[in-house]
Design an enzyme around this catalytic site. Structure first.
Site, PDB file in Angstrom:
ATOM      1  CG  ASP A 296      39.132  41.636  30.782  1.00 46.48           C
ATOM      2  OD1 ASP A 296      40.324  41.594  31.158  1.00 46.48           O
ATOM      3  OD2 ASP A 296      38.170  41.627  31.567  1.00 46.48           O
ATOM      4  CG  HIS A 297      43.427  37.784  29.898  1.00 44.86           C
ATOM      5  ND1 HIS A 297      44.610  38.360  30.317  1.00 44.86           N
ATOM      6  CD2 HIS A 297      43.633  37.416  28.613  1.00 44.86           C
ATOM      7  CE1 HIS A 297      45.485  38.337  29.334  1.00 44.86           C
ATOM      8  NE2 HIS A 297      44.922  37.775  28.283  1.00 44.86           N
ATOM      9  CG  PHE A 470      41.113  42.421  37.937  1.00 43.92           C
ATOM     10  CD1 PHE A 470      39.802  42.798  38.171  1.00 43.92           C
ATOM     11  CD2 PHE A 470      41.668  41.425  38.727  1.00 43.92           C
ATOM     12  CE1 PHE A 470      39.050  42.192  39.171  1.00 43.92           C
ATOM     13  CE2 PHE A 470      40.929  40.810  39.721  1.00 43.92           C
ATOM     14  CZ  PHE A 470      39.619  41.198  39.958  1.00 43.92           C
ATOM     15  CG  HIS A 471      44.611  41.113  32.716  1.00 39.03           C
ATOM     16  ND1 HIS A 471      44.898  39.756  32.713  1.00 39.03           N
ATOM     17  CD2 HIS A 471      45.160  41.605  33.847  1.00 39.03           C
ATOM     18  CE1 HIS A 471      45.580  39.451  33.792  1.00 39.03           C
ATOM     19  NE2 HIS A 471      45.753  40.554  34.501  1.00 39.03           N
ATOM     20  N   PRO A 472      41.673  44.788  31.041  1.00 39.49           N
ATOM     21  CG  PRO A 472      40.782  46.790  31.851  1.00 39.49           C
ATOM     22  CD  PRO A 472      41.334  45.467  32.303  1.00 39.49           C
TER      23      PRO A 472
END
Length: 547
Positions: A296-297, A470-472
């Site tokens: 993630d980020h 919000f980048h899983p």
């Protein structure tokens, strides 16, 4: 729908990837396609108003609203992880930023992960096929695809100051971060068309629903993929309290995202055998990599009081909110047609990285939260993402009950290099805002506190405040080795007739927002599934920093 109905293709999840696949696979009239979605139709008006993003992205009626497990390196905090549970998935609740990542991300997939057919030149034609950019078609951009993409249009002096500060600081500028120069600060693109959110549902699925060979079912809780003799043959699901079964004559395609896709595989008996037995699930196929490699980020948010009333704080007043809504309804213009985060950048946190390792999202807004209530104040914000984390986590089952949320262990900052890069991000963002371009706007810094200056203090602030962007991704990684879940065409290793197509198949996280890459991946998957020859590579030129 009647029990035991048959379809050629069953798609699980009407999110970014699922909507693309439903559209493309149903183009073949002789193929029947069913798409199953856990959430409702995207009927809420605020979904479609770009500025309504703050009202929908945590709305429990259209959101899974996950929490991570307590993160050891983030002061044992549970991090909020919104995920779309609605037609269009997270593309219906996200901030609409259209970013493909850096070309070298995909070239790394090819060179480091054994994915020879995933270099950027092979992905670029599918980005173009998917997109209809208001910039027009050129070597880098598509002009006739279903996904509407618009360049930032909101006029605000803070955006001008941001761009000028990029030049003054030496961090650079770009006319198009998805084009020739994927470095520097820029006005961003967004998935907005004619002032309206262009989600994957709006772009791909809804225009296709009139086809007689495409069926959509909503409010569906999928229990498992049915596996017979090492082949996926259908889906068991629950709808309105009734358990149903549907058969797939050709393929089952799992498009549930980086959290739900590994959960569904494990509920179906595909995953680490010992972990499955812990939950009384009979292992059908021992595939240890399912749920692993989660990435993630991580993001930190800097904010400053603004000395001039040019931010969007007045939007919080009821009358202004009403007027903004009326303007949007009647003209599709004004602040309501903006996603607010209309500027950003891809920048270098240090001189040792070959391409940008930090990302900015900049907006003339800052919100304070009190429970579910939002208070806008006269301030501006600069988010900083660490783009290529070395820390990796995993998704696990909490139980064998499909209604239970899975456990997500991201292990943020478990690799100390990630913490160092975020400290660099704090310093770099402060340097940007300290430029003369911001002199007439820059008030006292809200966060981090101006007295937070030493490495130790910045590290403590990062641990206390950092959150997900919000980048899983990457939890069903694509590859050719034992540490992968799917092959280069996204077929699940060891099981016939089953694919995973979503952000979970990325072997390494992309250096940018993930919605555009996810739709590109689904466009490519559609051709793999249909047995079509992949589009010819496009060799566009790019500017890279010379060391």
């Amino acid at each position: 729908m009647n029990d035991n109905k048959e379809f050629d293709y069953i798609i699980v999840g009407a999110g970014s990837a699922g909507c693309v696949l439903a559209n493309r696979l149903s183009e073949d009239n002789d193929h029947s396609v069913l798409i199953l979605e856990a959430g409702p139709m995207d009927n809420k008006l605020l979904i479609h108003i770009p500025a309504g993003v703050y009202s929908v992205y945590k709305d429990p009626s259209i959101n899974w609203n996950y929490l991570t497990e307590p993160e050891a390196e983030l002061d044992q905090r549970e991090v909020e992880l919104p995920r779309g549970k609605v037609l269009g998935g997270s593309s219906s609740i996200n901030s609409m930023v259209y970013m493909r990542g850096h070309p070298l991300d995909y070239d790394r997939w090819a060179s480091e992960c054994g994915l020879d057919q995933w270099s950027y030149s092979q992905c670029l034609p599918y980005f173009k096929k998917c997109e209809s950019s208001d910039r027009g078609e050129n070597a880098w951009r598509g002009g006739s695809g279903p996904l509407g993409v618009s360049q930032a249009k909101l006029q605000n002096p803070l955006f001008d100051a941001f761009l000028e500060a990029g030049a003054q600081s030496g961090q650079g500028n770009s006319d198009d971060l998805n084009g020739y120069k994927p470095e520097g600060v820029a006005r961003l693109d967004s998935t907005i068309r004619n002032g309206r959110r262009c989600s994957a549902a709006v772009a791909h699925l809804k225009p296709a629903l009139s086809r007689p060979n495409l069926w959509l079912e909503t409010h569906v809780l999928v229990h498992r993929v049915i596996i017979e003799n090492n082949r996926a043959t259908g889906i068991e699901y629950q709808q309105k309290g009734e358990v149903k079964h549907v058969r797939a004559n050709k393929e089952v395609i799992v498009c549930c995202g980086a959290i739900k896709s590994p959960q569904l595989l494990m509920l179906s008996g595909i995953g680490p055998a010992e972990h499955l037995r812990e939950h009384d699930i009979v292992p059908i196929h021992d595939l240890a990599a399912v749920g692993q490699n989660l990435q993630d980020h991580l993001t930190i948010i800097g904010a400053y009081h603004c000395t001039k009333p040019v931010t969007i704080h007045r939007l919080g007043r009821p009358l202004n909110k009403l007027l903004t809504g009326v303007q949007w309804l009647t003209t599709r213009k004004g602040l309501g047609a903006s996603n607010v985060w209309e500027a950003g950048g891809l920048v270098f946190g240090n001189g040792n990285v070959p391409y940008p390792n930090l990302q900015y999202h900049f907006g003339p807004a800052y919100a304070e939260y009190s429970g579910t209530k939002i208070k806008l104040i006269q301030a501006f914000s600069l988010h900083v993402d660490q783009l290529r984390p070395k820390s990796k986590g995993y998704v696990a089952l909490n139980s064998a009950n499909p209604a239970d949320k899975p456990a997500a262990f991201f292990n943020y900052l478990s690799d100390n290099s990630d913490l160092r890069e975020l400290v660099e991000g704090v310093r770099l963002s402060r340097e940007l805002i300290s430029q003369p371009a911001f002199d007439e706007f820059r008030g006292l810094q809200i966060q981090p506190d101006p007295e937070v200056t030493s490495d130790r203090d910045i590290e403590a602030w990062v641990r206390a405040t950092a959150s997900t962007d919000f980048h899983p991704s990457c939890s069903c990684r694509m590859g050719i080795d034992d540490n992968s879940v799917v092959d280069p065409e996204m077929k699940v290793h060891g099981i016939d007739g089953l694919r995973v197509v979503d952000a979970s198949v990325m072997p390494q996280i992309i250096s940018g927002n993930l919605n555009a890459p996810t739709q590109m991946i689904a466009e490519r998957a559609a051709d793999f599934i249909r047995g079509r020859e992949q589009l010819a590579p496009v060799k566009a030129s790019f500017h890279f920093r010379q060391d």
